[in-house]
Design a protein around this motif. Structure first.
Motif, PDB file in Angstrom:
ATOM      1  N   THR A 176     -30.023  20.699  61.411  1.00  0.00           N
ATOM      2  CA  THR A 176     -30.867  21.724  60.787  1.00  0.00           C
ATOM      3  C   THR A 176     -31.001  22.948  61.689  1.00  0.00           C
ATOM      4  OG1 THR A 176     -32.858  20.587  61.600  1.00  0.00           O
ATOM      5  CG2 THR A 176     -32.156  20.116  59.340  1.00  0.00           C
ATOM      6  N   GLN A 177     -31.014  22.751  62.993  1.00  0.00           N
ATOM      7  CA  GLN A 177     -31.057  23.888  63.912  1.00  0.00           C
ATOM      8  C   GLN A 177     -29.791  24.728  63.788  1.00  0.00           C
ATOM      9  OE1 GLN A 177     -31.752  22.229  67.804  1.00  0.00           O
ATOM     10  NE2 GLN A 177     -33.783  21.446  67.276  1.00  0.00           N
ATOM     11  N   GLN A 178     -28.641  24.074  63.709  1.00  0.00           N
ATOM     12  CA  GLN A 178     -27.376  24.802  63.572  1.00  0.00           C
ATOM     13  C   GLN A 178     -27.306  25.517  62.225  1.00  0.00           C
ATOM     14  OE1 GLN A 178     -23.799  22.486  64.911  1.00  0.00           O
ATOM     15  NE2 GLN A 178     -25.308  20.871  65.326  1.00  0.00           N
ATOM     16  N   ILE A 179     -27.762  24.847  61.169  1.00  0.00           N
ATOM     17  CA  ILE A 179     -27.729  25.448  59.833  1.00  0.00           C
ATOM     18  C   ILE A 179     -28.630  26.674  59.778  1.00  0.00           C
ATOM     19  CG2 ILE A 179     -28.336  25.081  57.410  1.00  0.00           C
ATOM     20  CD1 ILE A 179     -27.508  22.135  57.804  1.00  0.00           C
ATOM     21  N   ALA A 180     -29.814  26.571  60.378  1.00  0.00           N
ATOM     22  CA  ALA A 180     -30.739  27.701  60.369  1.00  0.00           C
ATOM     23  C   ALA A 180     -30.141  28.909  61.087  1.00  0.00           C
ATOM     24  CB  ALA A 180     -32.059  27.294  61.029  1.00  0.00           C
ATOM     25  N   GLN A 181     -29.456  28.666  62.189  1.00  0.00           N
ATOM     26  CA  GLN A 181     -28.832  29.763  62.921  1.00  0.00           C
ATOM     27  C   GLN A 181     -27.757  30.433  62.079  1.00  0.00           C
ATOM     28  OE1 GLN A 181     -27.123  28.556  66.650  1.00  0.00           O
ATOM     29  NE2 GLN A 181     -26.604  30.631  67.281  1.00  0.00           N
ATOM     30  N   LEU A 182     -26.900  29.625  61.464  1.00  0.00           N
ATOM     31  CA  LEU A 182     -25.857  30.179  60.597  1.00  0.00           C
ATOM     32  C   LEU A 182     -26.458  30.875  59.388  1.00  0.00           C
ATOM     33  CD1 LEU A 182     -23.137  27.366  60.593  1.00  0.00           C
ATOM     34  CD2 LEU A 182     -22.885  29.695  61.457  1.00  0.00           C
ATOM     35  N   ASN A 183     -27.532  30.292  58.847  1.00  0.00           N
ATOM     36  CA  ASN A 183     -28.174  30.861  57.660  1.00  0.00           C
ATOM     37  C   ASN A 183     -28.673  32.276  57.942  1.00  0.00           C
ATOM     38  OD1 ASN A 183     -28.871  30.504  54.962  1.00  0.00           O
ATOM     39  ND2 ASN A 183     -30.949  29.870  55.451  1.00  0.00           N
ATOM     40  N   GLY A 184     -29.212  32.489  59.140  1.00  0.00           N
ATOM     41  CA  GLY A 184     -29.655  33.827  59.510  1.00  0.00           C
ATOM     42  C   GLY A 184     -28.499  34.801  59.593  1.00  0.00           C
ATOM     43  N   GLN A 185     -27.377  34.351  60.151  1.00  0.00           N
ATOM     44  CA  GLN A 185     -26.199  35.222  60.255  1.00  0.00           C
ATOM     45  C   GLN A 185     -25.620  35.537  58.887  1.00  0.00           C
ATOM     46  OE1 GLN A 185     -23.494  33.240  62.944  1.00  0.00           O
ATOM     47  NE2 GLN A 185     -24.997  33.127  64.595  1.00  0.00           N
ATOM     48  N   VAL A 186     -25.600  34.531  58.011  1.00  0.00           N
ATOM     49  CA  VAL A 186     -25.111  34.744  56.642  1.00  0.00           C
ATOM     50  C   VAL A 186     -25.970  35.792  55.939  1.00  0.00           C
ATOM     51  CG1 VAL A 186     -24.898  33.682  54.361  1.00  0.00           C
ATOM     52  CG2 VAL A 186     -24.035  32.480  56.374  1.00  0.00           C
ATOM     53  N   GLY A 187     -27.287  35.668  56.076  1.00  0.00           N
ATOM     54  CA  GLY A 187     -28.195  36.621  55.448  1.00  0.00           C
ATOM     55  C   GLY A 187     -27.985  38.034  55.949  1.00  0.00           C
ATOM     56  N   ASP A 188     -27.756  38.184  57.260  1.00  0.00           N
ATOM     57  CA  ASP A 188     -27.529  39.518  57.829  1.00  0.00           C
ATOM     58  C   ASP A 188     -26.265  40.155  57.257  1.00  0.00           C
ATOM     59  OD1 ASP A 188     -29.804  39.260  59.353  1.00  0.00           O
ATOM     60  OD2 ASP A 188     -28.744  38.602  61.165  1.00  0.00           O
ATOM     61  N   LEU A 189     -25.194  39.364  57.150  1.00  0.00           N
ATOM     62  CA  LEU A 189     -23.940  39.896  56.607  1.00  0.00           C
ATOM     63  C   LEU A 189     -24.079  40.271  55.141  1.00  0.00           C
ATOM     64  CD1 LEU A 189     -21.265  37.565  58.267  1.00  0.00           C
ATOM     65  CD2 LEU A 189     -21.728  39.964  58.774  1.00  0.00           C
ATOM     66  N   GLN A 190     -24.811  39.446  54.383  1.00  0.00           N
ATOM     67  CA  GLN A 190     -25.005  39.743  52.962  1.00  0.00           C
ATOM     68  C   GLN A 190     -25.806  41.029  52.770  1.00  0.00           C
ATOM     69  OE1 GLN A 190     -26.750  36.006  51.682  1.00  0.00           O
ATOM     70  NE2 GLN A 190     -24.796  35.279  50.840  1.00  0.00           N
ATOM     71  N   LYS A 191     -26.787  41.258  53.637  1.00  0.00           N
ATOM     72  CA  LYS A 191     -27.563  42.501  53.549  1.00  0.00           C
ATOM     73  C   LYS A 191     -26.698  43.721  53.846  1.00  0.00           C
ATOM     74  CE  LYS A 191     -31.971  40.343  54.832  1.00  0.00           C
ATOM     75  NZ  LYS A 191     -33.021  40.212  55.886  1.00  0.00           N
ATOM     76  N   GLN A 192     -25.653  43.534  54.657  1.00  0.00           N
ATOM     77  CA  GLN A 192     -24.736  44.624  54.981  1.00  0.00           C
ATOM     78  C   GLN A 192     -23.638  44.780  53.943  1.00  0.00           C
ATOM     79  OE1 GLN A 192     -23.254  43.854  58.947  1.00  0.00           O
ATOM     80  NE2 GLN A 192     -25.314  43.450  59.755  1.00  0.00           N
ATOM     81  N   GLY A 193     -23.673  43.939  52.905  1.00  0.00           N
ATOM     82  CA  GLY A 193     -22.671  44.018  51.843  1.00  0.00           C
ATOM     83  C   GLY A 193     -21.351  43.384  52.220  1.00  0.00           C
ATOM     84  N   GLN A 194     -21.326  42.555  53.255  1.00  0.00           N
ATOM     85  CA  GLN A 194     -20.092  41.910  53.683  1.00  0.00           C
ATOM     86  C   GLN A 194     -20.060  40.461  53.197  1.00  0.00           C
ATOM     87  OE1 GLN A 194     -19.029  42.504  57.834  1.00  0.00           O
ATOM     88  NE2 GLN A 194     -20.449  44.235  57.998  1.00  0.00           N
ATOM     89  N   ASP A 195     -18.834  39.950  53.089  1.00  0.00           N
ATOM     90  CA  ASP A 195     -18.671  38.569  52.640  1.00  0.00           C
ATOM     91  C   ASP A 195     -18.746  37.627  53.840  1.00  0.00           C
ATOM     92  OD1 ASP A 195     -17.925  36.469  50.700  1.00  0.00           O
ATOM     93  OD2 ASP A 195     -16.130  36.322  51.944  1.00  0.00           O
ATOM     94  N   PRO A 196     -19.745  36.728  53.859  1.00  0.00           N
ATOM     95  CA  PRO A 196     -19.891  35.806  54.997  1.00  0.00           C
ATOM     96  C   PRO A 196     -19.132  34.514  54.780  1.00  0.00           C
ATOM     97  CG  PRO A 196     -21.807  35.613  53.586  1.00  0.00           C
ATOM     98  CD  PRO A 196     -20.864  36.586  52.900  1.00  0.00           C
TER      99      PRO A 196
END
Length: 459
Positions: A176-196
């Protein structure tokens, strides 16, 4: 304004877009065998045209985005089936250990019952024989010893499962710690309009591993992915993870807590759910039946003993000692060591064997549980076999369903080398054509420049 420069610019855009598509295709081919990889697709869009007079000119192509091809519904179904398979597999593994304790027909409690009553039958033909009486005591000790061994082995299996619970919770917290870290990165890329896509593939792999461990509910919110247990206890919310804790109860079994709340009984899927099912339901049920059998068998034999007389003419004393309740099987022991104390006589006469009928009758006598000792134990063995067979059948069924679901997902998200090769050739032709346009525009530009020089040098 349309010009050679415009044509050159359009060709340059085409080269860039096609180069990007070639990179996407090359990456797909490179990851054709990578577990969990979702193929990517280059999405083109026509650039906004421009007007010149009464004419409208196109302005080329744009590589709008690179999009991963995935099916969220199938992914959720795979996670659910993974939870079911892992739970059934955990139960099957544990129950096979239990089945090994009760599977032998030549030894164990069932065989001990038969040997004990056989020795009683032999004693009935020579009630004053000390060797035959000693043989009865030895057979009784074997019965008590195997009850004790079975109870101890069940406790050992339960202890092992308890350790598995603690270890599994630690693995869940790490994931869950690893997923949460990736989840934050995915969200940042999506906000920038990029495909994560790459990060989502990694995240999906971790979620699949998490599904193997416990029941997980997955929800997409405006804050990103949210993972909870079946009871709604949070595991991951956005880029934040929530750890589970374990704490032993009065019996030493690890209980699972989420933010101070005991959620042990609500965990039903994955390895953790299957382990808890065997530890908290199956094993206590089997232990209870084993304890009841030990207690009821000892009571029946002791009752038959008390109705007769030993070689000294005294009323029969209890043959077995047992502590009623949960510890009956483990505490069962032979209460007498003097073979002369076996109450074979019905009237106190040394050569009488009248009470042997009462002792032997216990073999066919229905215990309070509803069946005689041998049949009661046989039912216990059958129950273990049925539970094991059911778990193995569930593993097989879940594995088959999981294979079908993964095949369906592979048909959507997997890489087809044939398709990617076709795309590679198509993009190559497009790149070559755009490059030809650049060459042609360059040649035309040179002609125009030469025409200008010639015009300036003319008289």
């Amino acid at each position: 304004m349309s010009s050679l420069t415009t044509s050159l610019w359009i060709a340059e855009q085409a080269l860039q877009a096609t180069q990007g598509a070639l990179d996407v295709t090359t990456n797909n081919i490179a990851n054709a065998s990578t577990p969990g990889y979702s193929r990517e697709q280059a999405i083109f869009s026509e650039k906004a045209p421009f007007e010149q007079g009464n004419l409208v000119y196109g302005s080329g192509v744009d590589l709008q985005k690179v999009q991963s091809i995935r099916d969220q519904v199938l992914s959720l179904r795979i996670a659910e089936e993974t939870q079911s398979q892992s739970s059934a597999q955990a139960q099957s593994n544990a129950l096979q250990q239990v089945q090994a304790l009760f599977s032998s027909s030549s030894q164990g409690i069932g065989a001990d019952f038969s040997a004990f009553f056989n020795k009683l039958s032999q004693l009935s033909t020579s009630p004053t024989s000390i060797p035959d009486r000693q043989a009865v005591l030895t057979a009784a000790q074997n019965v008590a010893g195997d009850f004790h061994q079975a109870a101890t082995n069940l406790d050992t299996i339960s202890s092992g499962l308890n350790q598995t619970v603690t270890q599994t919770v630690s693995q869940i917290n790490s994931l869950t710690q690893q997923i949460a870290q990736l989840n934050g990165q995915v969200g940042d890329l999506q906000k920038q309009g990029q495909d994560p896509g790459v990060l989502q593939d990694q995240e999906n792999q971790l979620i699949n591993q998490l599904s193997q461990l416990t029941n997980v509910s997955e929800t997409q919110t405006e804050n990103g992915l949210t993972l909870t247990t079946g009871s709604g206890a949070p595991l991951v919310v956005g880029n934040q993870s929530f750890s589970l804790q374990t704490s032993p109860d009065s019996s030493g079994n690890a209980r699972i807590f989420s933010q101070g709340q005991d959620i042990t009984d609500s965990i039903s899927g994955g390895q953790l759910g299957g382990t808890l099912q065997v530890r908290d339901s199956v094993l206590p049920g089997l232990s209870s039946q084993l304890n009841n059998l030990a207690s009821q068998f000892a009571t029946a034999i002791n009752s038959a003993q008390s109705s007769g007389y030993d070689l000294n003419g005294n009323q029969g004393k209890p043959l077995f000692s047992v502590t009623p309740g949960n510890g009956a099987a483990e505490s069962l022991s032979v209460a007498i060591s003097d073979p002369s104390l076996i109450a074979a006589s019905s009237d106190g006469t040394p050569g009488s064997n009248g009470n042997m009928a009462n002792l032997l009758a216990v073999q066919a006598q229905a215990l309070p549980g509803g069946a005689n000792p041998g049949d009661t134990y046989a039912n216990l063995i059958a129950q273990v076999g049925n539970l094991t067979g059911k778990a193995q059948a569930e593993v097989s069924a879940s594995s088959s369903s999981l294979t079908q679901l993964n095949d369906q997902l592979g048909a959507i998200s997997g890489v087809s080398i044939d398709e990617e090769t076709t795309n590679l050739i198509s993009y190559q032709r497009s790149y070559e054509a755009a490059a030809r346009v650049v060459t042609t525009v360059d040649a035309l530009t040179q002609v125009v420049l030469q025409m200008g020089v010639s015009a300036q040098s003319a008289p």
